[in-house]
Design a protein around this motif. Structure first.
Motif, short mmCIF file in Angstrom:
data_model
loop_
_atom_site.label_atom_id
_atom_site.label_comp_id
_atom_site.label_asym_id
_atom_site.label_seq_id
_atom_site.Cartn_x
_atom_site.Cartn_y
_atom_site.Cartn_z
N THR A 18 11.69 43.15 74.26
CA THR A 18 12.62 43.12 73.22
C THR A 18 12.72 44.70 73.04
O THR A 18 13.22 45.17 72.04
CB THR A 18 12.46 42.41 72.10
OG1 THR A 18 11.10 42.79 71.29
CG2 THR A 18 12.47 41.12 72.24
N ALA A 21 16.13 45.94 71.81
CA ALA A 21 16.98 44.48 71.62
C ALA A 21 17.07 44.26 70.09
O ALA A 21 18.25 43.86 69.55
CB ALA A 21 16.50 43.48 72.10
N GLU A 101 23.58 42.55 71.87
CA GLU A 101 22.18 42.37 71.68
C GLU A 101 21.93 40.93 71.33
O GLU A 101 20.97 40.51 71.64
CB GLU A 101 21.72 43.38 70.45
CG GLU A 101 21.51 44.63 70.61
CD GLU A 101 22.74 45.62 70.47
OE1 GLU A 101 23.93 44.85 70.26
OE2 GLU A 101 22.68 46.66 71.05
N LEU A 104 21.65 39.32 74.79
CA LEU A 104 20.25 39.47 75.50
C LEU A 104 19.27 38.66 74.86
O LEU A 104 18.42 38.19 75.40
CB LEU A 104 19.73 41.07 75.04
CG LEU A 104 18.49 41.29 75.37
CD1 LEU A 104 18.15 41.10 76.95
CD2 LEU A 104 18.31 42.86 74.89
N ASN A 105 19.38 38.52 73.39
CA ASN A 105 18.24 37.70 72.85
C ASN A 105 18.56 36.43 73.08
O ASN A 105 17.43 35.57 73.04
CB ASN A 105 18.16 38.11 71.23
CG ASN A 105 17.51 39.52 71.21
OD1 ASN A 105 16.46 39.82 71.42
ND2 ASN A 105 18.50 40.64 70.44
N ASN A 108 16.75 35.60 76.20
CA ASN A 108 15.16 35.60 75.90
C ASN A 108 15.02 33.95 75.42
O ASN A 108 13.91 33.64 75.79
CB ASN A 108 14.85 36.53 74.71
CG ASN A 108 15.10 38.07 75.42
OD1 ASN A 108 15.19 38.28 76.77
ND2 ASN A 108 14.90 38.97 74.65
N TYR A 123 22.11 37.50 80.19
CA TYR A 123 21.78 38.95 80.56
C TYR A 123 22.98 39.69 81.11
O TYR A 123 23.05 40.72 80.84
CB TYR A 123 20.41 39.00 81.48
CG TYR A 123 19.39 38.44 80.74
CD1 TYR A 123 19.02 38.42 79.14
CD2 TYR A 123 18.26 37.86 81.62
CE1 TYR A 123 17.88 38.13 78.59
CE2 TYR A 123 17.12 37.40 80.93
CZ TYR A 123 16.90 37.46 79.65
OH TYR A 123 15.59 36.97 78.95
N ALA A 126 25.57 40.52 78.49
CA ALA A 126 25.19 41.78 77.55
C ALA A 126 25.35 42.94 78.33
O ALA A 126 26.05 43.76 77.95
CB ALA A 126 23.68 41.54 77.18
N ILE A 131 25.68 46.75 76.72
CA ILE A 131 24.45 46.83 75.85
C ILE A 131 23.69 48.34 76.04
O ILE A 131 23.64 48.81 77.08
CB ILE A 131 23.37 45.74 76.20
CG1 ILE A 131 22.36 45.70 75.13
CG2 ILE A 131 22.93 45.71 77.67
CD1 ILE A 131 21.56 44.38 75.14
N VAL A 137 17.41 44.48 79.99
CA VAL A 137 18.10 43.62 80.56
C VAL A 137 17.70 43.55 82.03
O VAL A 137 17.37 42.42 82.52
CB VAL A 137 19.58 43.84 80.60
CG1 VAL A 137 20.32 42.63 81.34
CG2 VAL A 137 19.99 43.62 79.11
N ASN A 140 14.19 41.94 81.98
CA ASN A 140 14.16 40.63 81.71
C ASN A 140 14.76 39.73 82.92
O ASN A 140 14.26 38.75 83.33
CB ASN A 140 14.93 40.25 80.45
CG ASN A 140 14.20 40.73 79.27
OD1 ASN A 140 12.94 41.00 79.47
ND2 ASN A 140 14.82 40.66 78.07
N LYS A 141 15.73 40.21 83.64
CA LYS A 141 16.30 39.66 85.03
C LYS A 141 15.28 39.52 85.97
O LYS A 141 15.12 38.73 86.51
CB LYS A 141 17.59 40.45 85.33
CG LYS A 141 18.70 40.23 84.32
CD LYS A 141 20.07 40.96 85.03
CE LYS A 141 20.60 40.32 86.36
NZ LYS A 141 21.65 40.84 86.64
#
Length: 181
Positions: A18, A21, A101, A104-105, A108, A123, A126, A131, A137, A140-141
């Motif tokens: 995060t 984020a 944001e 994105l969250n 998550n 993602y 975002a 973003i 991002v 997380n991807k």
């Protein structure tokens, strides 16, 4: 660097990032404290109460209100309560100032719920909205592609994330240390 990435990929317990984020709120108000707790990865009951107190204050309006909702959702995600987080994000998704944001969250939260394809969509959305922290991002991807068994794609996104934000390398270093202990 490749050695660290592959060592990282071998770890089974991965968490999303995060990094940026959390939605910034300045000052010393409860909303600002909520932001700091989200940014620092807190998940305690007192962090949640601080955010809820801020939301109940009449002075909490406009962007601060929506930012605090996003930050509360992040705190719920930090505490592995993605369904509660999604409730917060649903209240903010239509506000343009925090939409990227929020997406994105939401991704998550879906990641935590093991809806990896849903997380990828959030993602990508975002990214489409521009973003600020693209590295979060990409990181997380990478996690999602790893969970989907696509190591090659995961490594590609980890590399992109690190190239944009070299500080992410410390996450890989910490994971390698944990794996070796």
């Amino acid at each position: 660097m490749i050695k660290y990435i592959f060592s990282f990929i071998l770890l089974s317990s991965l968490q999303f990032t995060t990094l940026d984020a959390a939605v910034s709120i300045l000052g010393s108000t409860d909303a600002a404290i909520c932001y700091n707790h989200a940014k620092l990865g807190y998940s305690s009951r007192s962090s949640i109460n601080t955010c809820l107190k801020s939301l109940s204050e009449r002075s909490s309006s406009g962007r601060t209100y929506y930012a605090t909702r996003v930050n509360l959702g992040i705190i719920y995600n930090n505490g592995l309560k993605p369904n509660l987080a999604l409730e917060q994000f649903e209240m903010t998704i239509l506000n343009e100032s925090v939409k990227a944001e929020t997406l994105l969250n939401q991704g998550n939260s879906l990641y935590l719920l093991k809806d990896f394809n849903g997380a990828l969509k959030k993602y990508n959305d975002a990214l489409d909205l521009g973003i600020n922290d693209i590295s979060a991002v990409y990181y997380n991807k990478g996690l999602v592609f790893e969970k989907l068994g696509n190591t090659e794609e995961a490594v590609l996104f980890y590399k992109k994330a690190i190239s944009l934000n070299p500080k992410l390398m410390s996450i890989f270093d910490k994971r390698v240390e944990l794996n070796q202990s």
